[in-house]
Write a protein that holds these residues in place. Structure first.
Motif, PDB file in Angstrom:
ATOM      1  N   ARG A  48       5.696  77.931  27.545  1.00  0.00           N
ATOM      2  CA  ARG A  48       6.966  78.537  27.168  1.00  0.00           C
ATOM      3  C   ARG A  48       7.610  79.259  28.347  1.00  0.00           C
ATOM      4  N   TYR A  49       6.865  79.436  29.451  1.00  0.00           N
ATOM      5  CA  TYR A  49       7.432  80.015  30.659  1.00  0.00           C
ATOM      6  C   TYR A  49       7.866  78.894  31.599  1.00  0.00           C
ATOM      7  N   GLU A  54       9.900  73.468  37.604  1.00  0.00           N
ATOM      8  CA  GLU A  54      11.180  73.593  36.901  1.00  0.00           C
ATOM      9  C   GLU A  54      12.158  74.457  37.686  1.00  0.00           C
ATOM     10  N   ARG A  55      11.649  75.478  38.347  1.00  0.00           N
ATOM     11  CA  ARG A  55      12.538  76.326  39.149  1.00  0.00           C
ATOM     12  C   ARG A  55      13.080  75.563  40.356  1.00  0.00           C
ATOM     13  N   LEU A  75      15.876  69.584  31.618  1.00  0.00           N
ATOM     14  CA  LEU A  75      14.558  70.214  31.511  1.00  0.00           C
ATOM     15  C   LEU A  75      14.093  70.365  30.069  1.00  0.00           C
ATOM     16  N   ARG A  76      14.980  70.012  29.122  1.00  0.00           N
ATOM     17  CA  ARG A  76      14.677  70.184  27.694  1.00  0.00           C
ATOM     18  C   ARG A  76      14.384  71.651  27.379  1.00  0.00           C
ATOM     19  N   ARG A  77      15.227  72.496  27.922  1.00  0.00           N
ATOM     20  CA  ARG A  77      15.150  73.933  27.683  1.00  0.00           C
ATOM     21  C   ARG A  77      16.448  74.397  27.045  1.00  0.00           C
ATOM     22  N   THR A  81      17.920  79.960  28.309  1.00  0.00           N
ATOM     23  CA  THR A  81      16.780  80.137  29.218  1.00  0.00           C
ATOM     24  C   THR A  81      17.224  79.966  30.668  1.00  0.00           C
ATOM     25  N   ILE A  82      18.035  78.957  30.916  1.00  0.00           N
ATOM     26  CA  ILE A  82      18.530  78.732  32.277  1.00  0.00           C
ATOM     27  C   ILE A  82      19.442  79.871  32.712  1.00  0.00           C
ATOM     28  N   SER A  83      20.285  80.330  31.800  1.00  0.00           N
ATOM     29  CA  SER A  83      21.204  81.420  32.122  1.00  0.00           C
ATOM     30  C   SER A  83      20.438  82.690  32.490  1.00  0.00           C
TER      31      SER A  83
END
Length: 376
Positions: A48-49, A54-55, A75-77, A81-83
């Protein structure tokens, strides 16, 4: 130190610390294990992190001018989360997003327990304690500090942080006796809302199970149903389940990839349309948000809906038992949207053909057929 205090400082469960300190008896009780050193924690971080890879993708996409929604889709997030990631882990001076520095910032914030803001700043703690001694409320303290020290963010603290420093046992950020300086003088928090002040769940009033006819309770008259949803992987899919209380007859409602109030209403109406009028006496459901359109269903189906009390699954005992049986066909953690209406009908038919001890080893289909034959 005591075991409990040491566990609190290290950030582990008290039972784990007790096992590390004293060892643990084996199941055969052959003696104590010598546990002199805790096992190393796995290096892998929960999925979940965000990971380092991904970064890196986020940084590359930002350089190419991609939107946060596009990055989240790749990323299927969640876009949120990205914001949050780009807002919290950018370089504080340049504002650039650097993936390796962002990973270091995230790792530095992850260890628990964290030191509270009041405990980390002796000057802030002294100011807060002094103002509490002068009978100032936490909100007055918070506002005054922001006004008196506008440029010093380390001295800005919310009133909730002050309350937690006073009331949360074990934090030790403020002296517990300072709570006597509050207007109420309480040493523990009291919930603002009392049990009898529960807010209505839906805009349209609910009819509670206490008002359900007595004939539904003793299961003597058929036509009273219990309903619920079984939820699929990541809460992204669901199947509606309906159980008739007298015969334990099961109907499964196809909902696909959603479980909104509109979908549930339409699915229940389609299921009830297959029944004769005398088998549509009532429906009992829990207070899930999927039943927000209960009044529209009740009018369209000419069938009253009754709601269970909060946290009382035993008030729909037949339905809860059936949901457990259905998990043999629809395991937890799987996508329920892949099952077609035809497959749901086949599963319901198989379950309705299963003999039941509570029915004298009749099966629900036979018991329902007898009732329909008598009424016809």
């Amino acid at each position: 130190m005591s075991t409990s205090e040491a566990c609190r400082l290290v950030g582990i469960n008290r039972k784990t610390g007790h096992r590390w300190r004293y060892g643990r008896l084996s199941q055969a009780k052959a003696g104590q294990q010598d546990v002199s050193r805790p096992a190393a924690r796995p290096s892998a971080v929960s999925g979940r992190y965000l990971s380092q890879d991904e970064r890196i993708v986020i940084a590359d996409q930002l350089c190419e001018g991609a939107s946060q929604a596009a990055i989240a889709s790749e990323l299927r997030r969640s876009p949120g989360t990205i914001s949050r990631e780009t807002r919290r882990n950018r370089h504080p001076d340049s504002g650039d997003y650097q993936p390796y520095a962002a990973q270091q910032r995230a790792d530095s914030r992850r260890p628990r327990p964290k030191l509270g803001k009041i405990a980390a700043c002796p000057q802030l703690r002294s100011l807060v304690q002094g103002m509490l001694d002068c009978k100032h409320s936490p909100e007055q303290i918070s506002r005054r500090l922001r006004r008196d020290f506008p440029e010093r963010s380390e001295l800005h603290v919310s009133h909730e942080t002050i309350y937690q420093a006073l009331y949360v046992q074990g934090r030790g950020e403020l002296r517990r006796e300072l709570s006597a300086a509050l207007r109420t003088g309480r040493v523990v928090r009291r919930p603002r809302r009392q049990p009898g002040q529960r807010q209505p769940r839906f805009t349209h009033p609910m009819v509670m199970i206490s008002e359900r006819p007595a004939e539904a309770d003793d299961r003597a008259v058929p036509g009273h149903w219990e309903g619920d949803l079984i939820i699929g992987k990541d809460n992204g899919s669901a199947i509606g389940t309906l159980v008739e209380r007298a015969t334990r007859y099961v109907l499964l409602v196809h909902l696909g990839a959603g479980r909104s109030a509109n979908l549930v209403r339409d699915g229940l109406l389609a299921a009830m349309a297959t029944l004769p009028h005398h088998l549509k006496r009532s429906l009992t459901w829990d207070q899930g948000a999927e039943m927000a359109m209960h009044h529209e269903f009740s009018i369209a189906a000419d069938m009253p809906v009754y709601f269970c009390n909060p946290h009382s699954p035993w008030q729909r005992g037949s339905n809860e038992n059936t949901n457990g049986l259905l998990r043999q066909y629809f395991p937890k953690g799987t996508d329920l949207a892949v099952h077609t209406r035809e497959h749901l009908a086949a599963v319901a038919a198989e379950l309705n053909a299963r003999p039941r001890k509570t029915l004298g080893w009749d099966n629900p289909a036979e018991r329902l057929a007898k009732l329909l034959a008598v009424t016809s």
